[in-house]
Design a protein around this motif. Structure first.
Motif, short mmCIF file in Angstrom:
data_model
loop_
_atom_site.label_atom_id
_atom_site.label_comp_id
_atom_site.label_asym_id
_atom_site.label_seq_id
_atom_site.Cartn_x
_atom_site.Cartn_y
_atom_site.Cartn_z
N VAL A 18 80.07 -4.12 -71.52
CA VAL A 18 79.11 -5.33 -71.55
C VAL A 18 78.78 -5.82 -70.32
CG1 VAL A 18 79.27 -7.88 -72.46
CG2 VAL A 18 79.96 -5.96 -73.96
N TYR A 19 79.71 -6.06 -69.32
CA TYR A 19 79.40 -6.61 -68.08
C TYR A 19 78.24 -5.61 -67.41
CZ TYR A 19 79.88 -8.45 -63.01
OH TYR A 19 79.57 -8.73 -61.95
N ASP A 20 78.31 -4.72 -67.28
CA ASP A 20 77.74 -3.41 -66.71
C ASP A 20 76.17 -3.43 -67.05
OD1 ASP A 20 79.62 -2.95 -64.63
OD2 ASP A 20 79.97 -0.73 -65.53
N LEU A 21 76.22 -3.72 -68.43
CA LEU A 21 74.89 -3.52 -69.16
C LEU A 21 74.21 -4.83 -69.18
CD1 LEU A 21 75.95 -1.08 -72.17
CD2 LEU A 21 74.65 -0.44 -70.18
N PHE A 22 74.80 -6.00 -69.50
CA PHE A 22 73.97 -7.07 -69.61
C PHE A 22 74.31 -8.15 -68.44
CE2 PHE A 22 75.07 -5.11 -73.95
CZ PHE A 22 73.96 -4.84 -74.34
N LEU A 23 75.31 -8.16 -67.96
CA LEU A 23 75.78 -9.48 -67.05
C LEU A 23 75.72 -9.36 -65.67
CD1 LEU A 23 78.85 -10.62 -69.24
CD2 LEU A 23 76.56 -11.28 -69.68
N LYS A 24 76.04 -8.07 -65.07
CA LYS A 24 76.02 -8.13 -63.75
C LYS A 24 74.92 -8.39 -62.91
CE LYS A 24 75.54 -3.06 -62.75
NZ LYS A 24 76.40 -1.93 -62.12
N LYS A 25 73.77 -8.28 -63.50
CA LYS A 25 72.54 -8.29 -62.82
C LYS A 25 71.98 -9.68 -62.79
CE LYS A 25 71.07 -3.62 -63.14
NZ LYS A 25 69.87 -2.63 -63.42
N GLU A 26 72.82 -10.68 -63.54
CA GLU A 26 72.45 -12.13 -63.59
C GLU A 26 72.92 -12.81 -62.52
OE1 GLU A 26 70.11 -12.61 -65.67
OE2 GLU A 26 70.07 -10.85 -66.92
N THR A 27 72.53 -14.09 -62.26
CA THR A 27 72.73 -15.01 -61.14
C THR A 27 73.77 -15.88 -61.82
OG1 THR A 27 70.99 -16.29 -61.40
CG2 THR A 27 70.87 -14.35 -59.96
N PHE A 28 74.57 -15.80 -62.89
CA PHE A 28 75.52 -16.66 -63.48
C PHE A 28 76.80 -16.29 -62.81
CE2 PHE A 28 72.20 -16.01 -66.83
CZ PHE A 28 71.53 -17.60 -66.55
N PHE A 29 76.85 -16.58 -61.47
CA PHE A 29 78.01 -16.01 -60.66
C PHE A 29 79.25 -16.56 -61.25
CE2 PHE A 29 74.72 -15.65 -57.34
CZ PHE A 29 74.26 -14.31 -57.60
N THR A 30 79.38 -17.90 -61.34
CA THR A 30 80.65 -18.62 -62.01
C THR A 30 81.16 -18.09 -63.23
OG1 THR A 30 80.29 -20.48 -60.44
CG2 THR A 30 81.69 -20.71 -62.26
N LEU A 31 80.15 -17.72 -64.22
CA LEU A 31 80.46 -17.42 -65.34
C LEU A 31 80.92 -15.84 -65.47
CD1 LEU A 31 77.75 -18.90 -67.58
CD2 LEU A 31 80.32 -19.37 -67.64
N ASN A 32 80.29 -15.25 -64.45
CA ASN A 32 80.74 -13.68 -64.71
C ASN A 32 82.08 -13.57 -63.83
OD1 ASN A 32 78.59 -12.71 -65.43
ND2 ASN A 32 77.53 -12.13 -63.66
N ARG A 33 82.35 -14.35 -62.84
CA ARG A 33 83.85 -14.52 -62.30
C ARG A 33 84.86 -14.68 -63.40
NH1 ARG A 33 85.86 -18.44 -57.34
NH2 ARG A 33 87.99 -17.49 -57.10
N ILE A 34 84.62 -15.59 -64.15
CA ILE A 34 85.48 -16.03 -65.14
C ILE A 34 85.60 -14.75 -66.09
CG2 ILE A 34 86.01 -17.47 -67.15
CD1 ILE A 34 84.43 -19.64 -65.50
N TYR A 35 84.37 -14.36 -66.58
CA TYR A 35 84.47 -13.04 -67.13
C TYR A 35 85.42 -12.02 -66.75
CZ TYR A 35 82.77 -9.42 -70.36
OH TYR A 35 82.54 -8.27 -71.15
N LEU A 36 85.26 -11.59 -65.38
CA LEU A 36 85.78 -10.40 -64.81
C LEU A 36 87.44 -10.74 -64.68
CD1 LEU A 36 83.48 -9.40 -62.04
CD2 LEU A 36 83.98 -8.19 -64.14
#
Length: 431
Positions: A18-36
């Motif tokens: 899900v991260y690689d396909l949908f999230l990693k190219k977005e600039t929502f860095f804080t949310l992505n950090r929480i996700y990871l």
């Protein structure tokens, strides 16, 4: 155990996909950090979560399968051995892996300490700065920035500003967290992939912060002008790493993601829901898998007769019943009484089965018998059926199951109900 490990790996793979396909190219860095940070933990925890209300709202098996009954001491030892002989060796392999992983982590700390000891310590704007001799290394760890003395003066200011973002955001602790996961789950490839994604994200965060306060074109030039040497230590934030430069430049060129793209995070809801449904409806899945290795070889018994139409005689799926049938002498909640009944039935049948049939019928090896019966609304054993390769084994199974004592019937919404059971039996003929 194997079933649980496989669930963890599959769940973590899905989160990573899900991260690689949908999230990693977005600039929502804080949310992505929480996700990871959360995804590997959720992947580990979900297989151990089970919610009864989910299980009760999913169609359940009509017949409850009791654990496989092994008659004959030799068979009991062999089958239990087959299921558990590898556990000590598996634990030993895991322990060895933990020891090696811990040693590698200690070696990384030693390398970092050695670098610190040869460098010159300075303080700059509240941060510790260590200048490393004869190198172009540039990285940060905890509250300290490490900078090679061979880095040009033009690049130093930009690098220090970049590394200060890592310190302010406490990125080191994210990477230490993954190092701890790597020690415990050294065999899990997805932990290493999550850590790699987090390292890349840290660089995106720092680049984005610096680009807001500096000229982007100049910052690109700093990135592309030279590739610095870096130490191979996985929990430090390196400024220049050749494999990351292209990704960092591409991300710097991206415009800020529109808020509508936050909807992508809602993809987690159906995925989490599916995982919870699976884990809630796979109660004792590993035990059932072991039982299935034996019961798969047994031909299924005929289907039960259709239940009478009047309310009091309707049979209830075992997993959904409010109060399970109770064997004499058993007490407690449903789970406790279920285990107690399995134990008592096994003891009763073992004590009463005519093991001389093996010699009488000139049988050899393991004989499989499939039995199905119902504990009706009065607590009596009824509708007993059996299937085996020899009719006299069927007759013996019918005889001893019908001898089971009367029990307290199951209840659903205050009504006495019938509950169906299946019982795989393995009769190991001792020669």
């Amino acid at each position: 155990m194997i079933h649980t490990i496989l669930q963890i790996l599959v769940f973590q793979f899905l989160f990573l996909a899900v991260y690689d396909l949908f999230l990693k190219k977005e600039t929502f860095f804080t949310l992505n950090r929480i996700y990871l940070l959360a995804a590997p933990v959720l992947g580990f925890a979900l297989p151990f979560l089970s919610f009864g209300f989910i299980q009760q709202n999913i169609p359940q098996e009509y017949v409850f399968q009791l654990p496989t009954l092994v008659i004959g001491n030799t068979a009991a030892e062999n089958i239990s051995g087959e299921a558990s002989y590898w556990l000590p060796s598996l634990l030993g392999v895991w322990t060895l892996g933990v020891v090696i992983s811990t040693a590698l982590f200690g070696w990384k700390l030693y390398k970092l300490h050695k670098l610190r000891s040869v460098g010159a310590l300075y303080k700059q704007d509240g941060s510790k700065l260590i200048i490393l001799p004869k190198t172009k290394a540039a990285f940060s760890f905890s509250k300290t920035i490490y900078l090679g003395e061979n880095i040009s003066e033009e690049s130093r200011a930009s690098i220090i500003a970049h590394e200060k973002v890592h310190l302010q955001q406490k990125h080191t602790y994210d990477l230490i967290f993954f190092e701890m996961l790597r020690i415990v789950c050294w065999f899990n490839p997805f932990i290493y992939l999550f850590q790699s994604r987090m390292t890349t994200l840290h660089e995106f965060i720092a680049d984005a912060k610096i680009a807001l306060s500096k000229d982007k074109k100049q910052y690109y030039q700093n990135l592309l002008s030279e590739v610095f040497q870096t130490e191979e230590i996985s929990f430090i934030n390196t400024f220049f790493k050749q494999s990351l430069i292209k990704k960092r430049v591409i991300m710097l060129q991206k415009s800020k993601s529109r808020k509508i793209k936050l909807m992508k995070y809602l993809l987690l809801l159906p995925i989490l829901g599916g995982m919870l449904i699976y884990t809630s409806c796979s109660d004792n899945a590993e035990n059932l898998q072991e039982q299935q290795q034996v019961s798969d070889e047994i031909p299924p018994p005929p289907p039960p007769p259709a239940p009478p139409e009047h309310k009091g005689d309707v049979d209830i799926p075992f997993a959904a019943i409010e109060k399970v049938p109770t064997y004499p002498g058993c007490s407690g909640d449903n789970e406790t009484m279920k285990k107690c009944m399995s134990t008592k039935i096994a003891e009763f049948l073992n004590n009463n089965f005519n093991t001389e049939l093996g010699k009488t019928l000139d049988l050899k090896g393991r004989q499989r018998i499939a039995v199905q019966f119902k504990i009706d609304k009065t607590g009596k054993v009824a509708d007993v059926r059996a299937r085996a390769n020899h009719p006299k084994l069927e007759a013996e199974a019918l005889r001893i199951v019908k001898m089971l004592p009367q029990m307290q019937p199951g209840e659903q919404k205050g009504e006495k109900v019938g509950v169906l059971y299946s019982l795989p039996i393995v009769f190991d003929v001792v020669e």
